[in-house]
Design an enzyme around this catalytic site. Sequence first.
Site, PDB file in Angstrom:
ATOM      1  N   SER A  84      46.176  47.777  30.573  1.00 52.73           N
ATOM      2  CA  SER A  84      44.937  47.436  29.862  1.00 52.73           C
ATOM      3  C   SER A  84      44.612  48.417  28.731  1.00 52.73           C
ATOM      4  O   SER A  84      44.179  47.979  27.656  1.00 52.73           O
ATOM      5  CB  SER A  84      43.767  47.339  30.847  1.00 52.73           C
ATOM      6  OG  SER A  84      43.929  46.202  31.652  1.00 52.73           O
ATOM      7  N   THR A 125      39.499  46.413  38.998  1.00 52.58           N
ATOM      8  CA  THR A 125      40.652  45.876  39.711  1.00 52.58           C
ATOM      9  C   THR A 125      40.639  46.355  41.158  1.00 52.58           C
ATOM     10  O   THR A 125      39.667  46.957  41.624  1.00 52.58           O
ATOM     11  CB  THR A 125      41.974  46.199  38.952  1.00 52.58           C
ATOM     12  OG1 THR A 125      43.039  45.492  39.586  1.00 52.58           O
ATOM     13  CG2 THR A 125      42.303  47.689  38.929  1.00 52.58           C
ATOM     14  N   LYS A 131      36.969  44.713  43.327  1.00 53.76           N
ATOM     15  CA  LYS A 131      36.439  43.490  42.722  1.00 53.76           C
ATOM     16  C   LYS A 131      35.299  42.841  43.514  1.00 53.76           C
ATOM     17  O   LYS A 131      34.456  42.170  42.935  1.00 53.76           O
ATOM     18  CB  LYS A 131      37.562  42.457  42.539  1.00 53.76           C
ATOM     19  CG  LYS A 131      38.536  42.816  41.427  1.00 53.76           C
ATOM     20  CD  LYS A 131      39.542  41.685  41.236  1.00 53.76           C
ATOM     21  CE  LYS A 131      40.582  42.067  40.212  1.00 53.76           C
ATOM     22  NZ  LYS A 131      41.440  40.940  39.842  1.00 53.76           N
ATOM     23  N   ASP A 158      39.531  36.489  35.307  1.00 53.05           N
ATOM     24  CA  ASP A 158      40.838  36.053  35.832  1.00 53.05           C
ATOM     25  C   ASP A 158      40.922  34.529  35.810  1.00 53.05           C
ATOM     26  O   ASP A 158      41.968  33.956  35.492  1.00 53.05           O
ATOM     27  CB  ASP A 158      41.037  36.527  37.275  1.00 53.05           C
ATOM     28  CG  ASP A 158      41.205  38.030  37.368  1.00 53.05           C
ATOM     29  OD1 ASP A 158      41.724  38.634  36.408  1.00 53.05           O
ATOM     30  OD2 ASP A 158      40.819  38.604  38.402  1.00 53.05           O
ATOM     31  N   ASN A 175      49.094  27.144  50.909  1.00 57.60           N
ATOM     32  CA  ASN A 175      49.219  28.553  51.291  1.00 57.60           C
ATOM     33  C   ASN A 175      50.060  28.678  52.551  1.00 57.60           C
ATOM     34  O   ASN A 175      50.068  27.773  53.394  1.00 57.60           O
ATOM     35  CB  ASN A 175      47.817  29.139  51.545  1.00 57.60           C
ATOM     36  CG  ASN A 175      47.823  30.659  51.583  1.00 57.60           C
ATOM     37  OD1 ASN A 175      48.435  31.292  50.729  1.00 57.60           O
ATOM     38  ND2 ASN A 175      47.167  31.235  52.571  1.00 57.60           N
ATOM     39  N   ALA A 228      47.940  27.994  56.329  1.00 55.77           N
ATOM     40  CA  ALA A 228      47.254  26.774  55.873  1.00 55.77           C
ATOM     41  C   ALA A 228      45.741  26.859  56.094  1.00 55.77           C
ATOM     42  O   ALA A 228      44.958  26.337  55.293  1.00 55.77           O
ATOM     43  CB  ALA A 228      47.836  25.560  56.586  1.00 55.77           C
ATOM     44  N   GLY A 259      53.402  35.395  33.644  1.00 56.63           N
ATOM     45  CA  GLY A 259      52.182  36.056  34.105  1.00 56.63           C
ATOM     46  C   GLY A 259      51.545  36.982  33.085  1.00 56.63           C
ATOM     47  O   GLY A 259      50.352  37.280  33.167  1.00 56.63           O
TER      48      GLY A 259
END
Length: 265
Positions: A16, A61, A65, A100, A146, A149, A232
């Site tokens: 950053s 970060t 967060k 984000d 995921n 689940a 990304g």
Amino acid sequence: MEVYGLIGNPVGHSLSPPMHEAGYEALGIDAKYVTFEPPADEGAAAVDAADRLGVAGLNVTIPFKQDVMDAVEPAPLAERIGAVNTIDFSGEVPRGYNTDAVGAVRALSHHGVTLDGTAVVVGAGGAGRAVAFGLADEGMAVEIANRTASKADALADEVPGASGHGLDALADLLSTADVLVNCTSVGMDEDATPVPAEALHGDLAVLDAVYSPIETRLLRDAGAVGATTVDGAWMLLYQGVEAFERWTGEDAPVDAMNEALRAGL
Ligand code: ATR
């Protein structure tokens, strides 16, 4: 001179600072971007301290967060996501945003991807939450898959119109999907992918939140079948671009910031 920064723990390898400073330089803005590494239980206190010291804006970060939510007035999307990664100190009270979510949306838009139809989000952790809310806000139907689940189901209960699944549903879900976003850490090992290659097709746009390596196995597999691929670093770039624009009120010099970011990868 304005001071912007990042709080996280650790923050040592953050890209950053060069990305934001390239933006200040390109626009002739007199500002610095510095990193702060408070102890893991002092996120909210650090935000308070930064406010008192006259810091103009902070990125946030891991692991802060969620904790910093107590120290800011969160914008509606950040409130729903339950996480803040950008704080603006210019108003009466610190305002918290989640860039984000918008980062993923803008990364896809930059590549000409139309955000309608169905998006499959793989992963239901912090990144998956932000991306699922972001794409749903754009009007996409969101399917969350995921490994665990039950976590996908729990997230889907919060995201308007979303459904949750295990990873075994991926092939079915992808056959009719328009967008796929990997929000798991699978892919950091360059031979690993969370999505079977056979499930990919040329009508998909595939965004991988993993940026190290920059070309993941998922993106290689997606490129091989003619899908649109978005790495990304674009998502990392656009979360920074969105923060930059909130703080400075200027259109960010995206090319300069992109170049500085990629030079550091
Ligand atoms: P982040 O904040 O980056 O999203 P996280 O909250 O730790 O990180 O979430 C990690 C995500 O990657 C989760 O969705 C996790 O799946 P589980 O909820 O089942 O743990 C997923 N993940 C991590 N390792 C994985 C693996 N080897 N295979 C599949 N999914 C994995």
